[in-house]
Design a protein around this motif. Structure first.
Motif, PDB file in Angstrom:
ATOM      1  N   HIS A 185       0.795  -1.225   0.000  1.00  0.00           N
ATOM      2  CA  HIS A 185       0.000   0.000   0.000  1.00  0.00           C
ATOM      3  C   HIS A 185       0.829   1.276   0.000  1.00  0.00           C
ATOM      4  O   HIS A 185       0.274   2.372   0.037  1.00  0.00           O
ATOM      5  N   SER A 186       2.162   1.139  -0.036  1.00  0.00           N
ATOM      6  CA  SER A 186       3.011   2.326  -0.040  1.00  0.00           C
ATOM      7  C   SER A 186       4.314   2.002  -0.760  1.00  0.00           C
ATOM      8  O   SER A 186       4.660   0.834  -0.968  1.00  0.00           O
ATOM      9  N   LEU A 187       5.041   3.055  -1.119  1.00  0.00           N
ATOM     10  CA  LEU A 187       6.329   2.846  -1.760  1.00  0.00           C
ATOM     11  C   LEU A 187       7.335   2.218  -0.790  1.00  0.00           C
ATOM     12  O   LEU A 187       8.206   1.459  -1.195  1.00  0.00           O
ATOM     13  N   LYS A 188       7.181   2.510   0.486  1.00  0.00           N
ATOM     14  CA  LYS A 188       8.051   1.906   1.496  1.00  0.00           C
ATOM     15  C   LYS A 188       7.822   0.386   1.553  1.00  0.00           C
ATOM     16  O   LYS A 188       8.778  -0.393   1.595  1.00  0.00           O
ATOM     17  N   GLU A 189       6.577  -0.035   1.519  1.00  0.00           N
ATOM     18  CA  GLU A 189       6.273  -1.471   1.499  1.00  0.00           C
ATOM     19  C   GLU A 189       6.768  -2.107   0.199  1.00  0.00           C
ATOM     20  O   GLU A 189       7.240  -3.246   0.203  1.00  0.00           O
ATOM     21  N   LYS A 190       6.665  -1.371  -0.905  1.00  0.00           N
ATOM     22  CA  LYS A 190       7.152  -1.872  -2.195  1.00  0.00           C
ATOM     23  C   LYS A 190       8.657  -2.134  -2.117  1.00  0.00           C
ATOM     24  O   LYS A 190       9.132  -3.193  -2.538  1.00  0.00           O
ATOM     25  N   ARG A 191       9.398  -1.184  -1.583  1.00  0.00           N
ATOM     26  CA  ARG A 191      10.847  -1.363  -1.439  1.00  0.00           C
ATOM     27  C   ARG A 191      11.175  -2.567  -0.571  1.00  0.00           C
ATOM     28  O   ARG A 191      12.134  -3.295  -0.835  1.00  0.00           O
ATOM     29  N   ALA A 192      10.363  -2.806   0.451  1.00  0.00           N
ATOM     30  CA  ALA A 192      10.596  -3.941   1.349  1.00  0.00           C
ATOM     31  C   ALA A 192      10.400  -5.278   0.640  1.00  0.00           C
ATOM     32  O   ALA A 192      10.959  -6.293   1.062  1.00  0.00           O
ATOM     33  N   VAL A 193       9.627  -5.299  -0.427  1.00  0.00           N
ATOM     34  CA  VAL A 193       9.431  -6.517  -1.216  1.00  0.00           C
ATOM     35  C   VAL A 193      10.480  -6.627  -2.316  1.00  0.00           C
ATOM     36  O   VAL A 193      11.065  -7.695  -2.531  1.00  0.00           O
ATOM     37  N   VAL A 194      10.745  -5.523  -3.012  1.00  0.00           N
ATOM     38  CA  VAL A 194      11.604  -5.566  -4.199  1.00  0.00           C
ATOM     39  C   VAL A 194      13.082  -5.689  -3.838  1.00  0.00           C
ATOM     40  O   VAL A 194      13.814  -6.450  -4.488  1.00  0.00           O
ATOM     41  N   ARG A 195      13.548  -4.989  -2.830  1.00  0.00           N
ATOM     42  CA  ARG A 195      14.978  -5.040  -2.472  1.00  0.00           C
ATOM     43  C   ARG A 195      15.484  -6.455  -2.194  1.00  0.00           C
ATOM     44  O   ARG A 195      16.543  -6.827  -2.701  1.00  0.00           O
ATOM     45  N   PRO A 196      14.788  -7.257  -1.401  1.00  0.00           N
ATOM     46  CA  PRO A 196      15.280  -8.627  -1.181  1.00  0.00           C
ATOM     47  C   PRO A 196      15.283  -9.475  -2.454  1.00  0.00           C
ATOM     48  O   PRO A 196      16.154 -10.336  -2.624  1.00  0.00           O
ATOM     49  N   ILE A 197      14.341  -9.243  -3.348  1.00  0.00           N
ATOM     50  CA  ILE A 197      14.304  -9.976  -4.619  1.00  0.00           C
ATOM     51  C   ILE A 197      15.528  -9.622  -5.448  1.00  0.00           C
ATOM     52  O   ILE A 197      16.217 -10.496  -5.985  1.00  0.00           O
ATOM     53  N   VAL A 198      15.828  -8.341  -5.563  1.00  0.00           N
ATOM     54  CA  VAL A 198      16.992  -7.882  -6.321  1.00  0.00           C
ATOM     55  C   VAL A 198      18.270  -8.454  -5.707  1.00  0.00           C
ATOM     56  O   VAL A 198      19.133  -8.983  -6.417  1.00  0.00           O
ATOM     57  N   ALA A 199      18.390  -8.374  -4.403  1.00  0.00           N
ATOM     58  CA  ALA A 199      19.593  -8.876  -3.724  1.00  0.00           C
ATOM     59  C   ALA A 199      19.766 -10.381  -3.906  1.00  0.00           C
ATOM     60  O   ALA A 199      20.885 -10.859  -4.151  1.00  0.00           O
ATOM     61  N   GLU A 200      18.690 -11.133  -3.823  1.00  0.00           N
ATOM     62  CA  GLU A 200      18.788 -12.586  -3.946  1.00  0.00           C
ATOM     63  C   GLU A 200      19.102 -13.012  -5.379  1.00  0.00           C
ATOM     64  O   GLU A 200      19.878 -13.948  -5.594  1.00  0.00           O
ATOM     65  N   LEU A 201      18.521 -12.344  -6.369  1.00  0.00           N
ATOM     66  CA  LEU A 201      18.884 -12.632  -7.761  1.00  0.00           C
ATOM     67  C   LEU A 201      20.374 -12.395  -7.983  1.00  0.00           C
ATOM     68  O   LEU A 201      21.066 -13.223  -8.590  1.00  0.00           O
ATOM     69  N   ARG A 202      20.867 -11.288  -7.483  1.00  0.00           N
ATOM     70  CA  ARG A 202      22.288 -10.950  -7.623  1.00  0.00           C
ATOM     71  C   ARG A 202      23.159 -12.013  -6.959  1.00  0.00           C
ATOM     72  O   ARG A 202      24.134 -12.478  -7.536  1.00  0.00           O
ATOM     73  N   ARG A 203      22.801 -12.403  -5.744  1.00  0.00           N
ATOM     74  CA  ARG A 203      23.598 -13.364  -4.989  1.00  0.00           C
ATOM     75  C   ARG A 203      23.524 -14.764  -5.587  1.00  0.00           C
ATOM     76  O   ARG A 203      24.538 -15.427  -5.798  1.00  0.00           O
ATOM     77  N   ARG A 204      22.331 -15.208  -5.892  1.00  0.00           N
ATOM     78  CA  ARG A 204      22.113 -16.592  -6.323  1.00  0.00           C
ATOM     79  C   ARG A 204      22.632 -16.867  -7.735  1.00  0.00           C
ATOM     80  O   ARG A 204      23.159 -17.947  -8.001  1.00  0.00           O
ATOM     81  N   PHE A 205      22.476 -15.902  -8.654  1.00  0.00           N
ATOM     82  CA  PHE A 205      22.786 -16.152 -10.055  1.00  0.00           C
ATOM     83  C   PHE A 205      23.969 -15.343 -10.598  1.00  0.00           C
ATOM     84  O   PHE A 205      24.300 -15.471 -11.773  1.00  0.00           O
ATOM     85  N   ALA A 206      24.595 -14.525  -9.768  1.00  0.00           N
ATOM     86  CA  ALA A 206      25.752 -13.713 -10.169  1.00  0.00           C
ATOM     87  C   ALA A 206      25.432 -12.880 -11.417  1.00  0.00           C
ATOM     88  O   ALA A 206      26.175 -12.883 -12.399  1.00  0.00           O
ATOM     89  N   VAL A 207      24.317 -12.177 -11.376  1.00  0.00           N
ATOM     90  CA  VAL A 207      23.874 -11.326 -12.473  1.00  0.00           C
ATOM     91  C   VAL A 207      23.824  -9.874 -12.007  1.00  0.00           C
ATOM     92  O   VAL A 207      23.810  -9.594 -10.809  1.00  0.00           O
ATOM     93  N   ALA A 208      23.800  -8.972 -12.964  1.00  0.00           N
ATOM     94  CA  ALA A 208      23.525  -7.571 -12.660  1.00  0.00           C
ATOM     95  C   ALA A 208      22.012  -7.419 -12.655  1.00  0.00           C
ATOM     96  O   ALA A 208      21.326  -7.912 -13.555  1.00  0.00           O
TER      97      ALA A 208
END
Length: 99
Positions: free
Chosen positions: A18-41
């Motif tokens: 319901h807010s941009l703050k909640e959106k960041r709380a969902v998207v940031r971990p996804i971005v970080a895990e993709l980077r860590r797990r698959f060694a991608v930009a």
């Protein structure tokens, strides 16, 4: 020796956000895990002002086009399996050094 670059843009629908703050709380971990797990930009690349939508861009480089495709396939499957988001669509591009 050849160089191939692949990109994947994923359009995501976020769950109960319901807010941009909640959106960041969902998207940031996804971005970080993709980077860590698959060694991608990877980065959030679109829909910055929409609460329930996000676009995530992924890029990888390899010497074989099949390896680029395998990495992007794995990233797409991982995103599709996330319970906190719904993968609406993806767009891929493959570039070679001669493009």
């Amino acid at each position: 020796m050849s160089v191939f670059t692949g990109t994947l843009t994923a359009d995501l629908l976020l769950g109960d956000v319901h807010s941009l703050k909640e959106k960041r709380a969902v998207v940031r971990p996804i971005v970080a895990e993709l980077r860590r797990r698959f060694a991608v930009a990877v980065a959030e690349v679109g829909d910055p002002d929409l609460h329930r939508r996000a676009q995530v861009g992924v890029a990888t480089v390899a010497g074989q086009p099949a390896h680029v495709a395998d990495v992007l396939d794995a990233c797409e499957r991982w995103l599709a399996d996330r319970p906190e988001v719904m993968l609406l669509s993806t767009h891929r591009q493959l570039f070679s050094e001669t493009d």
